[in-house]
Scaffold this active site. Structure first.
Site, PDB file in Angstrom:
ATOM      1  N   GLY A  17       0.809  -1.216   0.000  1.00  0.00           N
ATOM      2  CA  GLY A  17       0.000   0.000   0.000  1.00  0.00           C
ATOM      3  C   GLY A  17       0.841   1.263   0.000  1.00  0.00           C
ATOM      4  O   GLY A  17       0.571   2.190  -0.784  1.00  0.00           O
ATOM      5  N   ASP A  37      -4.468   2.796   8.099  1.00  0.00           N
ATOM      6  CA  ASP A  37      -4.018   1.536   8.696  1.00  0.00           C
ATOM      7  C   ASP A  37      -4.401   1.575  10.165  1.00  0.00           C
ATOM      8  O   ASP A  37      -4.419   2.645  10.778  1.00  0.00           O
ATOM      9  CB  ASP A  37      -2.498   1.413   8.549  1.00  0.00           C
ATOM     10  CG  ASP A  37      -2.023  -0.019   8.701  1.00  0.00           C
ATOM     11  OD1 ASP A  37      -1.527  -0.585   7.715  1.00  0.00           O
ATOM     12  OD2 ASP A  37      -2.147  -0.579   9.817  1.00  0.00           O
ATOM     13  N   THR A  91      -5.103  -3.544   0.523  1.00  0.00           N
ATOM     14  CA  THR A  91      -3.956  -4.449   0.528  1.00  0.00           C
ATOM     15  C   THR A  91      -4.102  -5.437   1.673  1.00  0.00           C
ATOM     16  O   THR A  91      -3.148  -6.067   2.072  1.00  0.00           O
ATOM     17  CB  THR A  91      -2.638  -3.668   0.693  1.00  0.00           C
ATOM     18  OG1 THR A  91      -2.664  -3.022   1.971  1.00  0.00           O
ATOM     19  CG2 THR A  91      -2.494  -2.625  -0.374  1.00  0.00           C
ATOM     20  N   LEU A 210       7.841 -17.540 -11.683  1.00  0.00           N
ATOM     21  CA  LEU A 210       9.121 -16.958 -11.281  1.00  0.00           C
ATOM     22  C   LEU A 210       9.766 -17.818 -10.194  1.00  0.00           C
ATOM     23  O   LEU A 210      10.959 -18.146 -10.263  1.00  0.00           O
ATOM     24  CB  LEU A 210       8.915 -15.532 -10.761  1.00  0.00           C
ATOM     25  CG  LEU A 210       8.575 -14.487 -11.816  1.00  0.00           C
ATOM     26  CD1 LEU A 210       8.146 -13.173 -11.157  1.00  0.00           C
ATOM     27  CD2 LEU A 210       9.761 -14.261 -12.745  1.00  0.00           C
ATOM     28  N   CYS A 259       5.412 -13.013  -0.974  1.00  0.00           N
ATOM     29  CA  CYS A 259       4.509 -13.356  -2.072  1.00  0.00           C
ATOM     30  C   CYS A 259       4.661 -14.762  -2.646  1.00  0.00           C
ATOM     31  O   CYS A 259       3.665 -15.451  -2.849  1.00  0.00           O
ATOM     32  CB  CYS A 259       4.673 -12.349  -3.203  1.00  0.00           C
ATOM     33  SG  CYS A 259       4.151 -10.716  -2.678  1.00  0.00           S
ATOM     34  N   LYS A 262       3.355 -17.742  -0.437  1.00  0.00           N
ATOM     35  CA  LYS A 262       1.918 -17.556  -0.189  1.00  0.00           C
ATOM     36  C   LYS A 262       1.108 -17.778  -1.475  1.00  0.00           C
ATOM     37  O   LYS A 262       0.070 -18.455  -1.466  1.00  0.00           O
ATOM     38  CB  LYS A 262       1.695 -16.140   0.330  1.00  0.00           C
ATOM     39  CG  LYS A 262       0.244 -15.742   0.473  1.00  0.00           C
ATOM     40  CD  LYS A 262       0.109 -14.225   0.544  1.00  0.00           C
ATOM     41  CE  LYS A 262       0.482 -13.606  -0.798  1.00  0.00           C
ATOM     42  NZ  LYS A 262       0.405 -12.156  -0.848  1.00  0.00           N
TER      43      LYS A 262
END
Ligand code: UGA
Length: 448
Positions: A17, A37, A91, A210, A259, A262
């Site tokens: 974010g 937040d 996010t 990737l 990332c 997950k």
């Protein structure tokens, strides 16, 4: 017709974010960007007078200096921000998919501000989070008590370069609004609009492919070590074929970051729930190879140090999951240090950006059965690479920070116990030069 966007609200002031919306503010001076937040300390840091921002990324401070107070604002007032209307980017994170808990259904974290706040009836909500199927799940959450918002809001899902319309038809408005924001600096031919599932699956697929390249090269690094091949030479030769390409073929101690793991675990979960166990097993292996690579590396350290590291001092250079960030999520360094600790070694850690509190948090979480005070007896955090290497028997390079390429190794050698070992987990040192100085060098993807 799509609303003209004059306000953007970002829910979540973390690694995604913060930088994403700071750039939107920079590129779109006519848009007022607010980032909210629930974490007060984090918001205070974004607002700090001396720009001690909560996250590090090259160039980020300049962007925040240019925009903060002009058209970029940080606040903890989630509710007010949401009621303010405009385009909403979320996010909010999913519960982290963990290896031990394969079967966990990804879900919105209960800490997510999205679960706590009411959405106005007409807003464009877009998620930059990757797990699939984020948008559909948010949509299905809407009528429940989690979101105290009757008439259903408009949804679209955005990924790095694509955004997706979603039914009801106002979803098209959200999609167009989002595309219009990006059009301020991204060439229109680079803004793809695709369906919901294509959009979300593309993001998962990009990260999975990737990560798969890294697991492939790391699997080959094990063969190199056993045969006499050199993984850098193999990667270079393979990457010469333009169909393969040279990028993202660097063997390493293992990929990290919030990332890759997950997203792959979400792909695995998705495959399983679609009754595609072979597909699930295929992608799971990419993560398992990564775990194997980390284990293999720490075992090689122990084996090389004459089968025991008990009572020995090891300097670990780098704690972040990659260079140029203070982000430590899923960093390979955490696993390595936990392994060294459990072999009862002493560990000195140096990282140019990661703050000590974060290191203690991560090490504490990695060894739940060991009290933090005991960990602190074994681990020391140092202010420089040289300090970390002092009196150590071995140096382990875990992150590819540029400053580690420029270390004065002759100076380091003088201060280390002999024989002095270097374990290069990032292929950044000149092994020949270091050997001439007197080091015993071990490199990933090369035989001893
Ligand atoms: C990744 C993707 O690269 C981004 O395109 C995507 O937007 C982002 O996830 C996301 O989903 O938000 P990131 O995790 O920040 O970005 O970092 P990467 O540069 O992809 O590196 C991931 C890990 O792989 C790091 O630990 C890195 O050191 C490692 N790596 C990378 C290697 O071991 N070898 C390589 O050749 C490349």
């Amino acid at each position: 017709a799509p609303q003209k966007v004059t306000k953007v609200l970002c829910i979540g002031a973390g690694y995604v974010g913060g930088p994403t919306c700071a750039v939107i503010a920079l590129k779109c001076p006519h848009i007022q960007v607010t980032i909210v937040d629930l974490n007060q300390a984090r918001i205070d840091a974004w607002n700090s007078p001396d720009f001690k921002l909560p996250i590090y990324e090259p160039g980020l401070e300049d962007v925040v200096r240019a925009c903060r107070g002009r058209n970029l604002f940080f606040s903890t007032d989630v509710e007010k921000g949401i009621q303010g209307g405009g385009a909403h980017l979320s996010t909010s994170s999913w519960r982290r998919g963990r290896l031990r808990r394969w079967r966990h259904r990804p879900r919105l974290s209960s800490k997510s501000p999205l679960c706590r706040a009411a959405l106005p009836s007409r807003c464009a909500l877009s998620s930059r989070q990757t797990p699939s199927p984020t948008a559909a799940s948010i949509f299905s959450l809407t009528p429940s008590s989690l979101l105290r918002a009757p008439p259903s809001p408009t949804f679209s899902s955005l990924t790095a370069s694509s955004s997706a319309p979603f039914r009801p038809p106002e979803g098209k408005d959200a999609c167009a609004a989002l595309a219009a924001i990006y059009a301020n600096w991204v060439p229109t031919e680079n803004i793809l609009t695709v369906g919901l599932w294509s959009s979300e699956l593309s993001k998962l697929a990009a990260n999975a492919m990737l990560a798969q390249r890294i697991s492939s090269i790391n699997a080959l690094s094990a063969i190199c070590e056993a045969t006499g091949a050199n993984i850098d030479e193999v990667a270079n030769a393979v990457g010469y074929d333009s169909r393969v390409g040279p990028k993202f073929l660097k063997a390493s101690v293992g990929f990290g970051g919030s990332c890759f793991q997950k997203d792959i675990l979400n792909l695995v979960y998705l495959s399983e729930s679609l009754h595609l166990p072979e597909v699930a097993a295929y992608w799971r292996q990419v993560v398992e190879m990564n775990e194997y690579q980390k284990r293999r590396f720490s075992k090689r350290v122990v084996d090389t140090l004459f089968n025991t590291i008990t009572g020995k001092r090891i300097a670990v250079l780098g704690f972040a999951f990659k260079a140029d960030t203070g982000d430590t999520r899923e960093s390979a360094a955490i696993t390595l240090i936990r392994d060294f600790q459990s072999e009862r070694a002493f560990v000195n850690i140096y990282d140019p950006q990661v703050v000590p509190e974060q290191i203690w948090l991560d090490l504490d979480e990695a060894s739940p059965s060991v009290p933090l005070d005991n960990i602190k007896k074994q681990v020391r955090i140092c202010g420089s690479a040289l300090e970390a290497c002092k009196d150590a028997e071995a140096v382990v390079i875990a992150t590819e920070w540029k400053e580690f390429r420029e270390i004065d190794w002759s100076e380091v050698y003088k201060h280390m116990k002999k024989p002095a070992f270097v374990f290069d987990g990032r292929l950044i040192v000149d092994a020949k030069k270091l050997t001439e100085i007197g080091f015993k060098v071990t490199t990933i993807g090369r035989p001893a």
